[in-house]
Write a protein that holds these residues in place. Structure first.
Motif, PDB file in Angstrom:
ATOM      1  N   SER A  15       0.845  -1.192   0.000  1.00 51.56           N
ATOM      2  CA  SER A  15       0.000   0.000   0.000  1.00 51.56           C
ATOM      3  C   SER A  15       0.880   1.242   0.000  1.00 51.56           C
ATOM      4  CB  SER A  15      -0.920  -0.004   1.223  1.00 51.56           C
ATOM      5  OG  SER A  15      -0.140   0.068   2.400  1.00 51.56           O
ATOM      6  N   ASN A  26      -2.560  -6.088   7.329  1.00 50.71           N
ATOM      7  CA  ASN A  26      -2.086  -7.452   7.094  1.00 50.71           C
ATOM      8  C   ASN A  26      -1.443  -8.058   8.334  1.00 50.71           C
ATOM      9  OD1 ASN A  26      -2.609  -8.492   4.421  1.00 50.71           O
ATOM     10  ND2 ASN A  26      -1.411  -6.759   3.642  1.00 50.71           N
ATOM     11  N   THR A  84       3.415   4.546  13.457  1.00 56.55           N
ATOM     12  CA  THR A  84       3.946   3.643  12.427  1.00 56.55           C
ATOM     13  C   THR A  84       4.420   4.353  11.159  1.00 56.55           C
ATOM     14  OG1 THR A  84       1.650   3.243  11.810  1.00 56.55           O
ATOM     15  CG2 THR A  84       2.750   1.522  13.104  1.00 56.55           C
ATOM     16  N   PRO A 144      -1.936  -0.733  15.003  1.00 57.17           N
ATOM     17  CA  PRO A 144      -2.826  -0.742  13.848  1.00 57.17           C
ATOM     18  C   PRO A 144      -2.674  -2.069  13.115  1.00 57.17           C
ATOM     19  CG  PRO A 144      -0.821   0.438  13.317  1.00 57.17           C
ATOM     20  CD  PRO A 144      -0.692   0.007  14.748  1.00 57.17           C
ATOM     21  N   GLY A 172      -2.793   2.440   4.841  1.00 59.39           N
ATOM     22  CA  GLY A 172      -1.916   1.338   5.266  1.00 59.39           C
ATOM     23  C   GLY A 172      -2.678   0.157   5.853  1.00 59.39           C
ATOM     24  N   LEU A 213       3.063  -6.058  11.722  1.00 57.37           N
ATOM     25  CA  LEU A 213       3.623  -5.554  12.982  1.00 57.37           C
ATOM     26  C   LEU A 213       3.071  -6.368  14.153  1.00 57.37           C
ATOM     27  CD1 LEU A 213       5.338  -3.597  14.573  1.00 57.37           C
ATOM     28  CD2 LEU A 213       3.455  -1.951  14.495  1.00 57.37           C
TER      29      LEU A 213
END
Ligand SMILES: Cc1ncc(COP(=O)(O)O)c(C=O)c1O
Length: 341
Positions: A94, A196, A330, A193, A255, A199
């Motif tokens: 992204s 996918n 992030t 957050p 994101g 993190l």
């Protein structure tokens, strides 16, 4: 998560090393030092921030070489590509993972092609091009970019931050740093957050490594933040349905605009196992959070602002008096110059 590797932590040596994520050298699965591709990234500051009167500690992961936490994963994944003798890679993103992979491949001289959704923030596209990576802007959703890269990956190494576990063995250093910065203690709660989940899953691996090494005594509770407009994981978590079936709408938090997270089950399992939950945030709440952060001197991108909108809700839910909460910025605000102020 998908890689069998036993992390070691020689703490007295670690303390005397450079303040980078590679100070946990024995915990990162790259064999030879000459293959390590690094900009001395990591060991980002853990700053206090007051949210509705409650102190929260915030990792400044927007201060990386490419302006997002993705550098953690890119450093390890591209080091792994280097040790395999790879000369060309493809990646879909992204925006931020693409920028990180482009910078790290530039350092090695590898050829890099990045597939992005057509509507990606212009600053991220310029950044990727600046590293001399080739950008493919794919019409439609983020999933279309994945389909396009899969085709390209038939003949080239797919440096996927989503599928390739080496990326998670970079993002896991988030947990190592937090624990060291807390004098080798685990926080009670982490708020992250999630799109996918690279993190979140990496951080979980990191805390598990530290638990197995008997450095910490517990795994923190994981609170996962999604945009209300694109919350397949939050819905699947609460309704117990298949995360792949939900309708999604556009969100400024690009994101985390992931309609079909490939590791959905793993992400939901981590949140459940740690007795955490999901929080969703509306577009208006993300914009408010962006302004609130900026007023405090933190210029963050909308995806990062979504985390703090979630954090505010979490604090308002009523937290333990001494609950030690850690979160992170992030992505840097310069990554997205189009969102209304
Ligand atoms: C700034 C920012 N924050 C959070 C995320 C979410 O990461 P993940 O999709 O791995 O959960 C991204 C992903 O691109 C991002 O760019």
């Amino acid at each position: 998560m998908d890689l069998q590797f036993s992390a070691k932590f020689p703490i007295n040596d670690i303390k005397n090393r450079k303040p980078t994520m590679w100070r946990y050298r024995e915990a990162i699965p790259i064999e030879n030092n000459e293959d390590v591709v690094s900009f001395n990234e990591g060991f980002t500051p853990l700053l206090p921030l007051f949210v509705n009167g409650k102190e929260v500690l915030v990792k400044q992961d927007h201060l990386f070489q490419t302006g997002s936490y993705k550098d953690r994963g890119a450093s390890v994944l591209i080091s792994h590509a280097k040790e395999m003798g790879i000369k060309e890679i493809v990646e879909d993103s992204s925006g931020n993972a693409g920028a990180a992979i482009a910078a790290y491949t530039a350092k090695t001289g590898m050829k890099c092609d990045v597939y992005l959704p057509y509507k990606t923030s212009s600053a991220k596209i310029s950044q990727i091009k600046a590293y001399f990576a080739i950008v493919h802007e794919i019409p439609g959703s983020r999933e279309n970019a994945t389909r396009a890269v899969m085709k390209a990956a038939e003949n080239t190494f797919y440096a996927s931050h989503v599928y390739n576990p080496y990326f998670l063995h970079g993002t896991k250093t988030f947990a190592y740093e937090v624990v060291e910065q807390l004098s080798w203690k685990a926080p009670d709660t982490v708020i992250l957050p999630v799109g996918n989940g690279t993190l979140l899953l990496g951080a979980y691996i990191g805390f598990v490594d530290l638990l197995k090494a008997r450095i910490i005594e517990k795994i923190p509770k994981f609170i996962a933040v999604q945009a209300f407009n694109c919350a397949p994981l939050a819905v699947a978590f609460s309704k117990g349905l298949d995360a792949k079936k939900f309708d999604t709408k556009k969100t400024i938090a690009e994101g985390i605009a992931i309609a079909k997270p490939a590791r959905a089950k793993q992400i939901i399992d981590v949140v459940k196992k740690t007795k955490g939950h999901f929080i969703t945030v509306k577009e208006s709440e993300i914009v408010q959070s962006l302004r609130w952060m900026a007023k405090k001197g933190h210029h963050v991108e909308p995806t990062a602002a979504a985390t703090f909108a979630g954090l505010k809700k979490y604090v308002n839910e009523g937290i333990g008096e001494d609950e030690l909460i850690v979160s992170t910025i992030t992505g840097h605000g310069l990554k997205d110059v189009e969102t209304p102020e």
